[in-house]
Structures are given as structure tokens and as C-alpha cells.
Design an enzyme around this catalytic site. Structure first.
Site, mmCIF file in Angstrom:
data_model
loop_
_atom_site.group_PDB
_atom_site.id
_atom_site.type_symbol
_atom_site.label_atom_id
_atom_site.label_comp_id
_atom_site.label_asym_id
_atom_site.label_seq_id
_atom_site.Cartn_x
_atom_site.Cartn_y
_atom_site.Cartn_z
ATOM 1 N N ASP A 10 8.153 -3.112 -13.427
ATOM 2 C CA ASP A 10 8.921 -2.660 -12.277
ATOM 3 C C ASP A 10 8.503 -1.224 -11.971
ATOM 4 O O ASP A 10 8.755 -0.318 -12.768
ATOM 5 C CB ASP A 10 10.414 -2.739 -12.629
ATOM 6 C CG ASP A 10 11.332 -2.305 -11.515
ATOM 7 O OD1 ASP A 10 10.861 -1.680 -10.530
ATOM 8 O OD2 ASP A 10 12.541 -2.569 -11.626
ATOM 9 N N ILE A 11 7.879 -1.021 -10.827
ATOM 10 C CA ILE A 11 7.371 0.310 -10.475
ATOM 11 C C ILE A 11 8.482 1.354 -10.409
ATOM 12 O O ILE A 11 8.245 2.528 -10.629
ATOM 13 C CB ILE A 11 6.554 0.269 -9.168
ATOM 14 C CG1 ILE A 11 5.687 1.521 -9.033
ATOM 15 C CG2 ILE A 11 7.463 0.048 -7.954
ATOM 16 C CD1 ILE A 11 4.614 1.414 -7.982
ATOM 17 N N ASN A 24 6.793 0.301 5.201
ATOM 18 C CA ASN A 24 6.484 -0.170 6.548
ATOM 19 C C ASN A 24 6.422 1.050 7.458
ATOM 20 O O ASN A 24 6.842 2.145 7.082
ATOM 21 C CB ASN A 24 7.508 -1.213 7.034
ATOM 22 C CG ASN A 24 8.913 -0.658 7.096
ATOM 23 O OD1 ASN A 24 9.172 0.367 7.718
ATOM 24 N ND2 ASN A 24 9.842 -1.342 6.439
ATOM 25 N N GLY A 32 10.539 -6.177 -0.590
ATOM 26 C CA GLY A 32 9.511 -6.003 -1.616
ATOM 27 C C GLY A 32 9.611 -4.679 -2.342
ATOM 28 O O GLY A 32 10.700 -4.202 -2.682
ATOM 29 N N ASP A 34 9.061 -1.717 -1.208
ATOM 30 C CA ASP A 34 9.756 -0.733 -0.374
ATOM 31 C C ASP A 34 11.267 -0.795 -0.608
ATOM 32 O O ASP A 34 11.914 0.226 -0.867
ATOM 33 C CB ASP A 34 9.419 -1.005 1.092
ATOM 34 C CG ASP A 34 9.800 0.124 2.032
ATOM 35 O OD1 ASP A 34 10.029 1.256 1.576
ATOM 36 O OD2 ASP A 34 9.839 -0.136 3.246
ATOM 37 N N SER A 118 -0.208 -3.963 0.354
ATOM 38 C CA SER A 118 -0.436 -5.046 1.325
ATOM 39 C C SER A 118 -0.588 -6.430 0.707
ATOM 40 O O SER A 118 -0.782 -7.399 1.430
ATOM 41 C CB SER A 118 -1.639 -4.753 2.238
ATOM 42 O OG SER A 118 -1.369 -3.665 3.088
ATOM 43 N N GLY A 120 1.624 -8.250 -0.930
ATOM 44 C CA GLY A 120 2.842 -9.062 -0.951
ATOM 45 C C GLY A 120 3.067 -9.727 0.390
ATOM 46 O O GLY A 120 2.228 -10.497 0.864
ATOM 47 N N TYR A 122 2.738 -8.710 3.279
ATOM 48 C CA TYR A 122 1.717 -8.435 4.298
ATOM 49 C C TYR A 122 0.496 -9.340 4.162
ATOM 50 O O TYR A 122 -0.360 -9.350 5.032
ATOM 51 C CB TYR A 122 1.305 -6.970 4.269
ATOM 52 C CG TYR A 122 2.271 -6.041 4.982
ATOM 53 C CD1 TYR A 122 3.505 -6.465 5.465
ATOM 54 C CD2 TYR A 122 1.937 -4.716 5.185
ATOM 55 C CE1 TYR A 122 4.372 -5.609 6.110
ATOM 56 C CE2 TYR A 122 2.807 -3.844 5.843
ATOM 57 C CZ TYR A 122 4.020 -4.297 6.301
ATOM 58 O OH TYR A 122 4.865 -3.438 6.951
#
Length: 169
Positions: A10-11, A24, A32, A34, A118, A120, A122
């Protein structure tokens, strides 16, 4: 060139100077990575986004905010190209990594955690997203000494580790 390694996790839990957010263009939170960063960082992250980026951020660019309640000091937000919506210029994806490293240098951050930008919702093809991340980070001049690529799942971690074995001595 920074040392690059990969972890699954987990970031939002990364204990680094700065975490990179796959944001975004509106810079107001989302899904996600974000959404996870905004939830874990708390309202200070959104307040800083609104103040620092009233008009959002362009695809391929990056900027920073406080990390709020995250263990990191800063969040570096970058807007990846939306492959699913037809944004398929790889140079935009490369720019996300280069600009994030440049912002880290401006801040004096030496340790950084990146998601796969990008890859995920995207829809950037995962194999190319991994290759782009590793190639671009390895080729970018930076004062960052340590980069962690944070994979969401075991399959992605295996892809990143394989790419690292092939690309980084």
C-alpha cells in the site's frame, strides 16, 4: 541514477520523503491510488491541491502538496495519460516520471515511492507501463537516491522485478 526496487503493498504506508500520486487532471481526488492517498492523507491534501492547483494539472506534468497524515513528507501528484480514452502518447507517460523526479529534486526529497502510473483505470498496457517506469527512472538524472515501485498485487510485483533484473545492473 537512483537505486530502484519493488515491493508489493500500500503506497500510503510507504516511509519515504515523498509518495507519487497517480492523479487526475482536476487534482481533487478520485479513485484508485489517487483516492487512497487522499483518504489516508486526510483533508490537508485536498486543501493543498485546491490552493496550489486551482485549474488542475496538465497530463504529463507534476506538482507537490503536503502529505497530511501520510508517513511521507510530501505527495508529488502527476497526471498520467488515459490510454482507455485515447491518450496513447508514451512520451506523456515518460514525462510523469521525469517531472515527478524533478519536483522531488526541487523539494530535496531523496527517497520516493511510485505507483505504476496510468496502469490502473487509465488502462495503459501493464507490461509497457512497467517498462516505461523502469526505463525512465533509470535514465533520468536526479538527486533522488532511492525509488520504490509499489505494486498493488503479486503479478504486478513479478513483472516489475523481472523488468528490474533486465534493466538495472
Amino acid at each position: 541514477m537512483p537505486t530502484i526496487h519493488a515491493v508489493q503493498g500500500d503506497i500510503t504506508e510507504a516511509e519515504v520523503d515523498a509518495v507519487v500520486n497517480a492523479a487526475n487532471s482536476a487534482m481533487r481526488g478520485g479513485g484508485g491510488v489517487d483516492g487512497a492517498i487522499h483518504r489516508a492523507g486526510g483533508p490537508a491534501v485536498l486543501r493543498d491541491c485546491v490552493e496550489r492547483f486551482p485549474d488542475g494539472l496538465a497530463t504529463g506534468d507534476a506538482g507537490w502538496t503536503t502529505a497530511g497524515e501520510l508517513p511521507a513528507r510530501w505527495v508529488i501528484h502527476t497526471v498520467g495519460p488515459n490510454y482507455a480514452a485515447g491518450q496513447r502518447d508514451r512520451s506523456l507517460l515518460e514525462s510523469c516520471y521525469r517531472r515527478s523526479l524533478a519536483v522531488a529534486d526541487e523539494l530535496g526529497a531523496r527517497t520516493l515511492a511510485f505507483p505504476l502510473i496510468s496502469a490502473g483505470i487509465y488502462g495503459w498496457p501493464k507490461g509497457d507501463a512497467v517498462a516505461c517506469a523502469v526505463e525512465t527512472i533509470a535514465a533520468t538524472a536526479t538527486e533522488v537516491t532511492d525509488v520504490t515501485l509499489v505494486a498493488f498485487d503479486a503479478q504486478t510485483l513479478a513483472m516489475v522485478e523481472s523488468e528490474l533484473r533486465g534493466a538495472v545492473p
